[in-house]
Write a protein that holds these residues in place. Structure first.
Motif, PDB file in Angstrom:
ATOM      1  N   VAL A 130       0.827  -1.213   0.000  1.00 30.11           N
ATOM      2  CA  VAL A 130       0.000   0.000   0.000  1.00 30.11           C
ATOM      3  C   VAL A 130       0.858   1.258   0.000  1.00 30.11           C
ATOM      4  O   VAL A 130       0.550   2.223  -0.695  1.00 30.11           O
ATOM      5  N   ASP A 131       1.948   1.248   0.738  1.00 27.83           N
ATOM      6  CA  ASP A 131       2.830   2.422   0.787  1.00 27.83           C
ATOM      7  C   ASP A 131       3.535   2.640  -0.552  1.00 27.83           C
ATOM      8  O   ASP A 131       3.625   3.773  -1.038  1.00 27.83           O
ATOM      9  N   VAL A 132       4.024   1.564  -1.148  1.00 27.21           N
ATOM     10  CA  VAL A 132       4.752   1.693  -2.414  1.00 27.21           C
ATOM     11  C   VAL A 132       3.804   2.085  -3.545  1.00 27.21           C
ATOM     12  O   VAL A 132       4.137   2.947  -4.362  1.00 27.21           O
ATOM     13  N   THR A 133       2.623   1.505  -3.592  1.00 29.55           N
ATOM     14  CA  THR A 133       1.703   1.851  -4.673  1.00 29.55           C
ATOM     15  C   THR A 133       1.265   3.317  -4.578  1.00 29.55           C
ATOM     16  O   THR A 133       1.148   3.995  -5.592  1.00 29.55           O
ATOM     17  N   ARG A 134       1.050   3.790  -3.378  1.00 28.61           N
ATOM     18  CA  ARG A 134       0.716   5.218  -3.209  1.00 28.61           C
ATOM     19  C   ARG A 134       1.870   6.106  -3.658  1.00 28.61           C
ATOM     20  O   ARG A 134       1.666   7.134  -4.301  1.00 28.61           O
ATOM     21  N   ALA A 135       3.089   5.705  -3.307  1.00 31.59           N
ATOM     22  CA  ALA A 135       4.263   6.483  -3.693  1.00 31.59           C
ATOM     23  C   ALA A 135       4.471   6.458  -5.207  1.00 31.59           C
ATOM     24  O   ALA A 135       4.843   7.476  -5.804  1.00 31.59           O
ATOM     25  N   VAL A 136       4.217   5.313  -5.836  1.00 31.41           N
ATOM     26  CA  VAL A 136       4.344   5.222  -7.295  1.00 31.41           C
ATOM     27  C   VAL A 136       3.327   6.138  -7.957  1.00 31.41           C
ATOM     28  O   VAL A 136       3.652   6.905  -8.864  1.00 31.41           O
ATOM     29  N   ARG A 137       2.102   6.085  -7.490  1.00 35.80           N
ATOM     30  CA  ARG A 137       1.050   6.932  -8.071  1.00 35.80           C
ATOM     31  C   ARG A 137       1.418   8.410  -7.951  1.00 35.80           C
ATOM     32  O   ARG A 137       1.311   9.176  -8.906  1.00 35.80           O
ATOM     33  N   ALA A 138       1.872   8.817  -6.772  1.00 37.45           N
ATOM     34  CA  ALA A 138       2.254  10.214  -6.549  1.00 37.45           C
ATOM     35  C   ALA A 138       3.437  10.614  -7.435  1.00 37.45           C
ATOM     36  O   ALA A 138       3.448  11.703  -8.018  1.00 37.45           O
ATOM     37  N   ALA A 139       4.432   9.744  -7.553  1.00 36.73           N
ATOM     38  CA  ALA A 139       5.611  10.051  -8.368  1.00 36.73           C
ATOM     39  C   ALA A 139       5.249  10.179  -9.846  1.00 36.73           C
ATOM     40  O   ALA A 139       5.736  11.082 -10.539  1.00 36.73           O
ATOM     41  N   VAL A 140       4.378   9.301 -10.309  1.00 36.42           N
ATOM     42  CA  VAL A 140       3.961   9.357 -11.709  1.00 36.42           C
ATOM     43  C   VAL A 140       3.178  10.638 -11.977  1.00 36.42           C
ATOM     44  O   VAL A 140       3.418  11.331 -12.963  1.00 36.42           O
ATOM     45  N   LEU A 141       2.245  10.958 -11.100  1.00 34.98           N
ATOM     46  CA  LEU A 141       1.468  12.192 -11.282  1.00 34.98           C
ATOM     47  C   LEU A 141       2.365  13.421 -11.293  1.00 34.98           C
ATOM     48  O   LEU A 141       2.191  14.325 -12.107  1.00 34.98           O
ATOM     49  N   ARG A 142       3.340  13.455 -10.393  1.00 33.59           N
ATOM     50  CA  ARG A 142       4.285  14.581 -10.354  1.00 33.59           C
ATOM     51  C   ARG A 142       5.064  14.665 -11.663  1.00 33.59           C
ATOM     52  O   ARG A 142       5.233  15.740 -12.234  1.00 33.59           O
ATOM     53  N   ALA A 143       5.536  13.526 -12.133  1.00 37.98           N
ATOM     54  CA  ALA A 143       6.384  13.506 -13.327  1.00 37.98           C
ATOM     55  C   ALA A 143       5.643  13.941 -14.588  1.00 37.98           C
ATOM     56  O   ALA A 143       6.212  14.631 -15.426  1.00 37.98           O
ATOM     57  N   VAL A 144       4.400  13.551 -14.726  1.00 38.45           N
ATOM     58  CA  VAL A 144       3.686  13.874 -15.969  1.00 38.45           C
ATOM     59  C   VAL A 144       2.977  15.218 -15.934  1.00 38.45           C
ATOM     60  O   VAL A 144       2.549  15.707 -16.961  1.00 38.45           O
ATOM     61  N   THR A 145       2.870  15.822 -14.755  1.00 36.42           N
ATOM     62  CA  THR A 145       2.192  17.121 -14.683  1.00 36.42           C
ATOM     63  C   THR A 145       3.137  18.271 -14.403  1.00 36.42           C
ATOM     64  O   THR A 145       2.739  19.420 -14.525  1.00 36.42           O
ATOM     65  N   ASP A 146       4.384  17.992 -14.044  1.00 39.09           N
ATOM     66  CA  ASP A 146       5.354  19.047 -13.764  1.00 39.09           C
ATOM     67  C   ASP A 146       6.020  19.483 -15.062  1.00 39.09           C
ATOM     68  O   ASP A 146       6.794  18.725 -15.647  1.00 39.09           O
ATOM     69  N   PRO A 147       5.732  20.687 -15.541  1.00 41.33           N
ATOM     70  CA  PRO A 147       6.303  21.119 -16.819  1.00 41.33           C
ATOM     71  C   PRO A 147       7.822  21.221 -16.789  1.00 41.33           C
ATOM     72  O   PRO A 147       8.465  21.108 -17.820  1.00 41.33           O
ATOM     73  N   ALA A 148       8.413  21.389 -15.622  1.00 42.19           N
ATOM     74  CA  ALA A 148       9.868  21.482 -15.532  1.00 42.19           C
ATOM     75  C   ALA A 148      10.525  20.106 -15.633  1.00 42.19           C
ATOM     76  O   ALA A 148      11.679  19.991 -16.003  1.00 42.19           O
ATOM     77  N   ALA A 149       9.778  19.044 -15.322  1.00 38.40           N
ATOM     78  CA  ALA A 149      10.354  17.703 -15.302  1.00 38.40           C
ATOM     79  C   ALA A 149      10.538  17.149 -16.714  1.00 38.40           C
ATOM     80  O   ALA A 149      11.643  16.836 -17.131  1.00 38.40           O
ATOM     81  N   VAL A 150       9.468  17.029 -17.459  1.00 41.75           N
ATOM     82  CA  VAL A 150       9.519  16.459 -18.801  1.00 41.75           C
ATOM     83  C   VAL A 150       8.411  17.083 -19.630  1.00 41.75           C
ATOM     84  O   VAL A 150       7.308  17.269 -19.146  1.00 41.75           O
TER      85      VAL A 150
END
Length: 113
Positions: free
Chosen positions: A75-95
């Motif tokens: 549960v902890d890892v899946t939540r962290a994966v979801r958060a990391a993916v959302l950050r990565a695809v919505t942060d214009p500075a990232a990619v």
């Protein structure tokens, strides 16, 4: 940018973000992904598609299939994966992945290593 280009960039971004989460051993496709591997481009363990509905022009879905390291709570890892993916695809500075209005992320644990 074409739909296929956006899909490929999203796949790579999602895979990189998921693999960077502590507790993720590697990505592995589900059964459907294994059956489609021959004609598929992009990283294994990530499935990108268009969200349904009339307003879905810039909306996407990302399904991530992860194998976890033993000793980590799923549960902890899946939540962290979801958060990391959302950050990565919505942060214009990232990619830059083109115009992406919304991404829905699903994470499935396929095993432990």
């Amino acid at each position: 940018m074409t739909d296929q280009d956006t899909r490929a960039q999203l796949s790579a971004t999602v895979a990189e973000a998921a693999l960077g989460v502590p507790g993720v051993a590697f990505l592995r496709p589900g059964l459907a992904g294994l059956l489609r591997t021959a004609g598929r481009s992009g990283p294994a363990g990530v499935r990108i598609g268009r969200a349904g509905g009339a307003d879905s022009h810039d909306s996407w879905t990302a399904e991530v299939f992860v194998v976890l390291r033993r000793g980590h709570r799923a549960v902890d890892v899946t939540r962290a994966v979801r958060a990391a993916v959302l950050r990565a695809v919505t942060d214009p500075a990232a990619v830059t992945v083109g115009v992406v209005a919304a991404v829905t992320v699903g994470v499935t644990v396929t095993g432990f290593a």
